[in-house]
Design a protein around this motif. Sequence first.
Motif, PDB file in Angstrom:
ATOM      1  N   THR A  80      -6.867  94.287 -16.948  1.00 61.84           N
ATOM      2  CA  THR A  80      -7.327  93.189 -17.787  1.00 61.84           C
ATOM      3  C   THR A  80      -6.443  91.977 -17.517  1.00 61.84           C
ATOM      4  O   THR A  80      -5.214  92.108 -17.484  1.00 61.84           O
ATOM      5  CB  THR A  80      -7.244  93.569 -19.276  1.00 61.84           C
ATOM      6  N   HIS A  81      -7.055  90.808 -17.359  1.00 64.03           N
ATOM      7  CA  HIS A  81      -6.289  89.644 -16.896  1.00 64.03           C
ATOM      8  C   HIS A  81      -6.708  88.351 -17.587  1.00 64.03           C
ATOM      9  O   HIS A  81      -7.850  88.206 -18.028  1.00 64.03           O
ATOM     10  CB  HIS A  81      -6.497  89.431 -15.390  1.00 64.03           C
ATOM     11  N   ALA A  82      -5.772  87.411 -17.611  1.00 63.81           N
ATOM     12  CA  ALA A  82      -6.104  86.011 -17.852  1.00 63.81           C
ATOM     13  C   ALA A  82      -6.453  85.394 -16.501  1.00 63.81           C
ATOM     14  O   ALA A  82      -5.865  85.745 -15.473  1.00 63.81           O
ATOM     15  CB  ALA A  82      -4.922  85.275 -18.477  1.00 63.81           C
ATOM     16  N   VAL A  83      -7.430  84.496 -16.494  1.00 62.11           N
ATOM     17  CA  VAL A  83      -7.892  83.877 -15.249  1.00 62.11           C
ATOM     18  C   VAL A  83      -8.043  82.376 -15.467  1.00 62.11           C
ATOM     19  O   VAL A  83      -8.611  81.939 -16.467  1.00 62.11           O
ATOM     20  CB  VAL A  83      -9.244  84.473 -14.799  1.00 62.11           C
ATOM     21  N   THR A  84      -7.510  81.607 -14.531  1.00 62.64           N
ATOM     22  CA  THR A  84      -7.676  80.151 -14.601  1.00 62.64           C
ATOM     23  C   THR A  84      -8.600  79.678 -13.487  1.00 62.64           C
ATOM     24  O   THR A  84      -8.608  80.234 -12.381  1.00 62.64           O
ATOM     25  CB  THR A  84      -6.328  79.424 -14.494  1.00 62.64           C
ATOM     26  N   PHE A  85      -9.380  78.660 -13.804  1.00 62.59           N
ATOM     27  CA  PHE A  85     -10.298  78.037 -12.856  1.00 62.59           C
ATOM     28  C   PHE A  85      -9.864  76.583 -12.675  1.00 62.59           C
ATOM     29  O   PHE A  85      -9.892  75.799 -13.620  1.00 62.59           O
ATOM     30  CB  PHE A  85     -11.738  78.098 -13.384  1.00 62.59           C
ATOM     31  N   ASP A  86      -9.440  76.255 -11.469  1.00 58.86           N
ATOM     32  CA  ASP A  86      -8.941  74.910 -11.174  1.00 58.86           C
ATOM     33  C   ASP A  86      -9.835  74.271 -10.117  1.00 58.86           C
ATOM     34  O   ASP A  86      -9.689  74.531  -8.926  1.00 58.86           O
ATOM     35  CB  ASP A  86      -7.490  74.991 -10.689  1.00 58.86           C
ATOM     36  N   GLU A  87     -10.779  73.455 -10.568  1.00 61.78           N
ATOM     37  CA  GLU A  87     -11.743  72.792  -9.679  1.00 61.78           C
ATOM     38  C   GLU A  87     -12.409  73.804  -8.745  1.00 61.78           C
ATOM     39  O   GLU A  87     -12.452  73.625  -7.527  1.00 61.78           O
ATOM     40  CB  GLU A  87     -11.065  71.666  -8.890  1.00 61.78           C
ATOM     41  N   VAL A  88     -12.909  74.857  -9.341  1.00 59.93           N
ATOM     42  CA  VAL A  88     -13.600  75.909  -8.582  1.00 59.93           C
ATOM     43  C   VAL A  88     -15.022  75.422  -8.271  1.00 59.93           C
ATOM     44  O   VAL A  88     -15.785  75.096  -9.175  1.00 59.93           O
ATOM     45  CB  VAL A  88     -13.635  77.229  -9.379  1.00 59.93           C
ATOM     46  N   ARG A  89     -15.353  75.385  -7.010  1.00 59.28           N
ATOM     47  CA  ARG A  89     -16.641  74.831  -6.581  1.00 59.28           C
ATOM     48  C   ARG A  89     -17.573  75.956  -6.123  1.00 59.28           C
ATOM     49  O   ARG A  89     -17.240  76.742  -5.231  1.00 59.28           O
ATOM     50  CB  ARG A  89     -16.429  73.842  -5.433  1.00 59.28           C
ATOM     51  N   VAL A  90     -18.739  76.026  -6.764  1.00 58.18           N
ATOM     52  CA  VAL A  90     -19.780  76.978  -6.357  1.00 58.18           C
ATOM     53  C   VAL A  90     -21.115  76.242  -6.304  1.00 58.18           C
ATOM     54  O   VAL A  90     -21.306  75.225  -6.977  1.00 58.18           O
ATOM     55  CB  VAL A  90     -19.874  78.181  -7.324  1.00 58.18           C
ATOM     56  N   PRO A  91     -22.069  76.721  -5.521  1.00 62.39           N
ATOM     57  CA  PRO A  91     -23.363  76.035  -5.392  1.00 62.39           C
ATOM     58  C   PRO A  91     -24.130  75.984  -6.715  1.00 62.39           C
ATOM     59  O   PRO A  91     -24.003  76.877  -7.559  1.00 62.39           O
ATOM     60  CB  PRO A  91     -24.115  76.892  -4.366  1.00 62.39           C
ATOM     61  N   LEU A  92     -24.946  74.943  -6.870  1.00 60.08           N
ATOM     62  CA  LEU A  92     -25.775  74.809  -8.065  1.00 60.08           C
ATOM     63  C   LEU A  92     -26.686  76.015  -8.259  1.00 60.08           C
ATOM     64  O   LEU A  92     -26.990  76.401  -9.392  1.00 60.08           O
ATOM     65  CB  LEU A  92     -26.622  73.532  -7.994  1.00 60.08           C
ATOM     66  N   GLU A  93     -27.114  76.627  -7.142  1.00 59.38           N
ATOM     67  CA  GLU A  93     -28.018  77.772  -7.255  1.00 59.38           C
ATOM     68  C   GLU A  93     -27.336  79.020  -7.800  1.00 59.38           C
ATOM     69  O   GLU A  93     -27.993  80.050  -8.014  1.00 59.38           O
ATOM     70  CB  GLU A  93     -28.663  78.098  -5.907  1.00 59.38           C
ATOM     71  N   ASN A  94     -26.034  78.940  -8.079  1.00 62.61           N
ATOM     72  CA  ASN A  94     -25.337  80.074  -8.691  1.00 62.61           C
ATOM     73  C   ASN A  94     -25.524  80.115 -10.209  1.00 62.61           C
ATOM     74  O   ASN A  94     -25.028  81.024 -10.880  1.00 62.61           O
ATOM     75  CB  ASN A  94     -23.839  80.034  -8.371  1.00 62.61           C
ATOM     76  N   LEU A  95     -26.237  79.132 -10.753  1.00 63.85           N
ATOM     77  CA  LEU A  95     -26.593  79.178 -12.165  1.00 63.85           C
ATOM     78  C   LEU A  95     -27.409  80.440 -12.426  1.00 63.85           C
ATOM     79  O   LEU A  95     -28.391  80.717 -11.725  1.00 63.85           O
ATOM     80  CB  LEU A  95     -27.406  77.941 -12.543  1.00 63.85           C
TER      81      LEU A  95
END
Length: 382
Positions: free
Chosen positions: A211-226
């Motif tokens: 189990t972890h804490a996770v940070t997202f720093d300007e993580v870029r994924v495609p719009l189609e990943n919605l």
Amino acid sequence: MNFELNEEQREFQHIVHDFVAKELKPMARETDETGEFNWTAVKKMGPVGLLGLEVPEEYGGAAVDAVSAAIAIEELGWGCGSTALAISAHNGLALGPIVKYGNDTQKAQWLPPLATGKGKLGCLSLTEPGAGSDLQGGVQTTAVKEGDSWIIDGTKMWMTNASISDVMVVLCRTDRADGSRSLSHIIVPTETPGINVGPAEKKMGLKGSPTHAVTFDEVRVPLENLLGEEGWGLQQTLATLDSGRVGIGALAVGLGQAAYETAVQYAHERETFGKPIAHHQAVQWMLADAATELQAARLMVYWAASLKGAGKKYTKEAAMAKLFATEVSERVCRNAIQIHGGYGYSSEFEVERMYRDTRLMTIGEGTSEIQRLVIARHILNL
């Protein structure tokens, strides 16, 4: 409603039970003591169908019914709470939303490797430092459109499977307005640049489930990943948690069953005042209560699962099953320690681990207090 298992369900239960007895249960103590995830057993779960319980066969899944899925998680819980939690989260919280809300492209990309064991596991990312039960108002992780991408920033906590997953389903705020249409789910590959998975949390139990804490720093994924419709993340989350609560209820029943069986065996072996403690009424009553309550909890879990499988509303029933099963499991595990006396407090005996493992069940995926709120709102039409 008749909850007698059909022949196919009984056969599946037999297969899973034998697998767990061979691959998980003998390693449960070592998994707890080392805190290392049991990849050896998990890599063997694909052919058994345990990594894609409700995933359609066309994507490599087992496509079992909802009751069979609950049976599988119960058996896993009977063998090893840590491994059971990871597999329950993988199936219900990660694959579940992709199966239910994903488009054909997303399903074809993510489901086959996750369901067959050719990849790692999946996870769902909801909780934040300021957002546990209050997701609608508390989620601060944002996803902003920039060209053909989502840019994700924020911090999540208590992410089961974060370090052993290939993909995260992340709940993000996609609209600054604080309304019921402000959140969305986005599929994020774990290896995407900008993701930082923190050290594994030091927990009371379930130590072999990372189990972890996770940070997202300007993580870029495609719009189609919605995943699903934009702005419907909260509704999708609530539906996913309904299913997850059936899983946690089943896991708790499995843990309780293991503790009960261990206590019964010990009651026959341990002697006091010249006879086995199984002959003492105080012990008999604790075991009688355990057997009765576990059976009631099991039926409640199967009841909720059957409603899910029939496509009926089951939010209230899932909350009831989760509430009852998890509190029963904690009580059964506590009394199993009591029956063992001083030995029950020693880590040399299995009931100590089972008690620590089941303690999370009344907290995770909605605390007992939240379950009571859910149930009350349904019966009072609030």
